[in-house]
Write a protein that holds these residues in place. Structure first.
Motif, PDB file in Angstrom:
ATOM      1  N   PRO A   7       0.829  -1.213   0.000  1.00  0.00           N
ATOM      2  CA  PRO A   7       0.000   0.000   0.000  1.00  0.00           C
ATOM      3  C   PRO A   7       0.861   1.260   0.000  1.00  0.00           C
ATOM      4  CG  PRO A   7       0.029  -0.961   2.203  1.00  0.00           C
ATOM      5  CD  PRO A   7       0.794  -1.905   1.317  1.00  0.00           C
ATOM      6  N   LEU A   8       1.055   1.843  -1.168  1.00  0.00           N
ATOM      7  CA  LEU A   8       1.978   2.968  -1.322  1.00  0.00           C
ATOM      8  C   LEU A   8       1.582   4.158  -0.463  1.00  0.00           C
ATOM      9  CD1 LEU A   8       4.384   4.328  -2.711  1.00  0.00           C
ATOM     10  CD2 LEU A   8       2.826   4.971  -4.571  1.00  0.00           C
ATOM     11  N   HIS A  66      -7.262   3.721   2.252  1.00  0.00           N
ATOM     12  CA  HIS A  66      -7.178   2.682   1.231  1.00  0.00           C
ATOM     13  C   HIS A  66      -7.153   3.344  -0.137  1.00  0.00           C
ATOM     14  CE1 HIS A  66      -7.889  -0.908  -1.153  1.00  0.00           C
ATOM     15  NE2 HIS A  66      -7.747  -1.634  -0.076  1.00  0.00           N
ATOM     16  N   ALA A  67      -6.376   2.775  -1.042  1.00  0.00           N
ATOM     17  CA  ALA A  67      -6.276   3.339  -2.388  1.00  0.00           C
ATOM     18  C   ALA A  67      -7.624   3.280  -3.105  1.00  0.00           C
ATOM     19  CB  ALA A  67      -5.213   2.590  -3.195  1.00  0.00           C
ATOM     20  N   GLY A  68      -8.405   2.239  -2.876  1.00  0.00           N
ATOM     21  CA  GLY A  68      -9.748   2.137  -3.460  1.00  0.00           C
ATOM     22  C   GLY A  68     -10.723   2.898  -2.599  1.00  0.00           C
ATOM     23  N   SER A  69     -10.588   4.210  -2.566  1.00  0.00           N
ATOM     24  CA  SER A  69     -11.154   5.033  -1.505  1.00  0.00           C
ATOM     25  C   SER A  69     -12.667   4.915  -1.353  1.00  0.00           C
ATOM     26  CB  SER A  69     -10.766   6.494  -1.745  1.00  0.00           C
ATOM     27  OG  SER A  69     -10.945   7.256  -0.591  1.00  0.00           O
ATOM     28  N   THR A  70     -13.439   5.139  -2.415  1.00  0.00           N
ATOM     29  CA  THR A  70     -14.894   5.101  -2.283  1.00  0.00           C
ATOM     30  C   THR A  70     -15.379   3.702  -1.948  1.00  0.00           C
ATOM     31  OG1 THR A  70     -15.192   6.939  -3.816  1.00  0.00           O
ATOM     32  CG2 THR A  70     -17.082   5.494  -3.484  1.00  0.00           C
ATOM     33  N   SER A  71     -14.925   2.715  -2.705  1.00  0.00           N
ATOM     34  CA  SER A  71     -15.421   1.357  -2.504  1.00  0.00           C
ATOM     35  C   SER A  71     -14.918   0.735  -1.206  1.00  0.00           C
ATOM     36  CB  SER A  71     -15.050   0.470  -3.697  1.00  0.00           C
ATOM     37  OG  SER A  71     -13.684   0.572  -4.008  1.00  0.00           O
ATOM     38  N   ALA A  72     -13.874   1.309  -0.605  1.00  0.00           N
ATOM     39  CA  ALA A  72     -13.385   0.816   0.684  1.00  0.00           C
ATOM     40  C   ALA A  72     -14.060   1.510   1.861  1.00  0.00           C
ATOM     41  CB  ALA A  72     -11.871   0.999   0.787  1.00  0.00           C
ATOM     42  N   HIS A  73     -14.763   2.624   1.615  1.00  0.00           N
ATOM     43  CA  HIS A  73     -15.343   3.388   2.724  1.00  0.00           C
ATOM     44  C   HIS A  73     -16.313   2.580   3.581  1.00  0.00           C
ATOM     45  CE1 HIS A  73     -16.987   6.575   5.129  1.00  0.00           C
ATOM     46  NE2 HIS A  73     -18.197   6.286   4.679  1.00  0.00           N
ATOM     47  N   PRO A  74     -17.215   1.772   3.014  1.00  0.00           N
ATOM     48  CA  PRO A  74     -18.103   0.997   3.887  1.00  0.00           C
ATOM     49  C   PRO A  74     -17.358   0.110   4.879  1.00  0.00           C
ATOM     50  CG  PRO A  74     -18.953   1.001   1.650  1.00  0.00           C
ATOM     51  CD  PRO A  74     -17.578   1.609   1.584  1.00  0.00           C
ATOM     52  N   VAL A  75     -16.213  -0.419   4.473  1.00  0.00           N
ATOM     53  CA  VAL A  75     -15.427  -1.247   5.391  1.00  0.00           C
ATOM     54  C   VAL A  75     -14.857  -0.386   6.515  1.00  0.00           C
ATOM     55  CG1 VAL A  75     -13.434  -2.785   5.587  1.00  0.00           C
ATOM     56  CG2 VAL A  75     -14.860  -2.850   3.537  1.00  0.00           C
ATOM     57  N   VAL A  76     -14.370   0.809   6.177  1.00  0.00           N
ATOM     58  CA  VAL A  76     -13.845   1.715   7.205  1.00  0.00           C
ATOM     59  C   VAL A  76     -14.946   2.095   8.182  1.00  0.00           C
ATOM     60  CG1 VAL A  76     -12.789   3.970   7.603  1.00  0.00           C
ATOM     61  CG2 VAL A  76     -12.074   2.594   5.639  1.00  0.00           C
TER      62      VAL A  76
END
Length: 498
Positions: free
Chosen positions: A24-25, A72-82
């Protein structure tokens, strides 16, 4: 301060299908300056696996941090997990500061701070400078209003500080490579790999892309330093492949040529893959032998569409003639052109998809990839699409591989079937199959067969998701996502004189 950088698990197709993950850069880029500021930093990379909630909490509690930085680099699609993890982290670490960074929270900080009470602070924009300033303020108990580039609650209400100064010298903040075991990360079918940025931003004005908005200005690293770092990664850590994350690393012919020449001079063998514009490939026709010597193997070319009217609408700035020429030039010099095509624009009809298929057959690309037009708030396309209806309200599916916007003239199911038909016809042609199975060059053969294997996995996942997550007409984009928080850019730096 004890800090845990958390890269949460991601449901998106790009994270789950390959069974391989790059480091994760973003976390490493913020982690280096935090380490250099004297903090005890560790990385919890929960995406590979992926780790379960219990495993994530257990990893956090091994050395309880005083601050948890999530992104997360996949910002929008990772938001529900956050949003799901934040309450669990707060319950386990009631005294820890929970900080959230990335593109989505940068532009949705009001909603994040309203809907996720466990999140204390949002970092808006680049984190290399802002994160150390924020942690210093938290450690000293200072007023957060003095930290540029963040959002927090003041008197119970979301409040944003002025934008942070842009990081003009990309080489001034080192990447924290010591945070990650590179032997555990691979890509491209088992090759030890990393993801890097030569540049940030984009000088072009494509309406569907947020690079120009988020990064504000196109900047590049020092070509010699960048090539030297790659050579060090190859020699000291056995890195075999570098995936360039920037949209347009080739924007400056002079800087890109200097980088390639320096990398060749180091004598290391490494594979480079990335994205660029067809215009730049045509511009650099005389440099393509140098591209190849430096290790360039595949470039993703964003065609977005093959219709000139669509290209004008999205302000792509390219032409069909240059797209075709770029594909041919790459092939002639032993490199692969991965061509993306986008669907989901408002005016599309069945006839448009049929014409798209015909044009792609004329282009004759080595590899293709479909994406769906997605109206993220940080793109001009968001404002253009404000009146359109959303057909997928699950943000975890806003990953460009699921249709999220209604196409008034074509039902969602027909759009999906058109996309699958286009992919099948283009990739199952005898000529295309011959490039996969009769390829004599071992590097190209490996690349073509690996991508084919990934494509099969993506196909199966997309068909499964099509049945599991039905597209249904819902609210308008503006109703669903809310109006933009600022007229043009939530990270507006026009006032930035730093």
């Amino acid at each position: 301060m004890r800090i845990a950088l958390l890269n949460p698990p991601h449901r998106a197709i790009g994270s789950r299908v390959p069974k391989e993950q790059l480091p994760p850069l973003g976390h490493l880029a913020s982690g280096g300056p935090l380490i250099d500021a004297g903090h005890a930093v560790r990385l919890i990379n929960a995406d590979p696996g992926p780790m379960t909630d219990v495993e994530i909490l257990s990893a956090l509690m091994e050395k309880p941090p005083e601050a948890v930085l999530i992104g997360h680099a996949g910002s929008t699609s990772a938001h529900p997990v956050v949003a799901r993890l934040a309450p669990l982290i707060r319950a386990a670490l009631p005294e820890a500061h929970i900080v959230y960074g990335g593109v989505y929270p940068s532009y949705h900080w009001q909603e994040v701070l309203t809907d996720c009470p466990e999140i204390d602070v949002v970092v808006r924009g680049e984190g290399e400078v802002t994160a150390p300033r924020l942690i210093a303020a938290l450690e000293a108990g200072a007023d957060l209003a003095t930290v540029p580039g963040i959002a927090f609650r003041r008197d119970g209400q979301p409040h944003a500080t002025p934008p942070a100064p842009m990081l003009r010298d990309l080489d001034s903040a080192r990447i924290g490579w010591e945070l990650v075991d590179l032997s555990r990360h691979s890509y491209w079918g088992g090759k030890r790999a990393v993801i890097l940025q030569f540049s940030r931003g984009c000088p072009h004005l494509c309406t569907y892309c947020g690079q120009r908005g988020f990064w504000t200005q196109w900047r590049h690293r020092d070509p010699v330093k960048f090539a030297t770092e790659i050579a060090w990664l190859v020699r000291e850590h056995g890195v075999e492949l570098v995936n360039l994350a920037d949209e347009n690393p080739t924007s400056s012919r002079k800087a890109w040529k200097a980088f390639l020449e320096t990398l060749v001079a180091t004598g290391v063998k490494v594979t480079l893959i990335g994205s660029t514009r067809a215009d730049d490939i045509v511009r650099d026709a005389d440099l393509l032998p140098l591209y190849k010597r430096a290790g360039c193997l595949r470039f993703l070319l964003g065609l977005e569409g093959t219709d000139e009217a669509t290209l004008a609408t999205v302000r792509k700035g390219g032409t069909r003639a240059k797209d075709r020429e770029a594909i041919g030039l790459l092939r002639a010099h032993g490199m692969i052109g991965l061509c993306t095509f986008a669907v989901g624009f408002e005016e599309e009809t069945d006839a448009d998809y049929a014409r798209l298929l015909r044009h792609l057959l004329v282009y004759d690309p080595d590899q293709i990839m479909s994406v769906y037009a997605t109206p993220h708030r940080w793109t001009p396309f968001f404002r253009q699409s404000a009146h359109r209806r959303v057909v997928q309200t699950d943000l975890s599916l806003w990953d460009y591989k699921h249709q999220v916007l209604e196409t008034p003239r074509v039902s969602a199911w027909r759009v999906f079937l058109w996309v699958k038909l286009i992919e099948a016809v283009v990739q199952l042609r005898p000529r295309a199959l011959a490039r996969i199975w009769l390829q004599k060059d071992p590097e190209l053969r490996h690349a073509q067969r690996w991508y084919t294997a990934m494509g099969r996995g993506v196909w199966l996942r997309e068909f499964r998701d099509a049945f599991r997550f039905r597209a249904r007409p819902g609210p308008t984009v503006e109703t669903f996502l809310g109006a933009g928080q600022l007229p043009e850019n939530a990270l507006d730096r026009r006032r930035d004189a730093a």
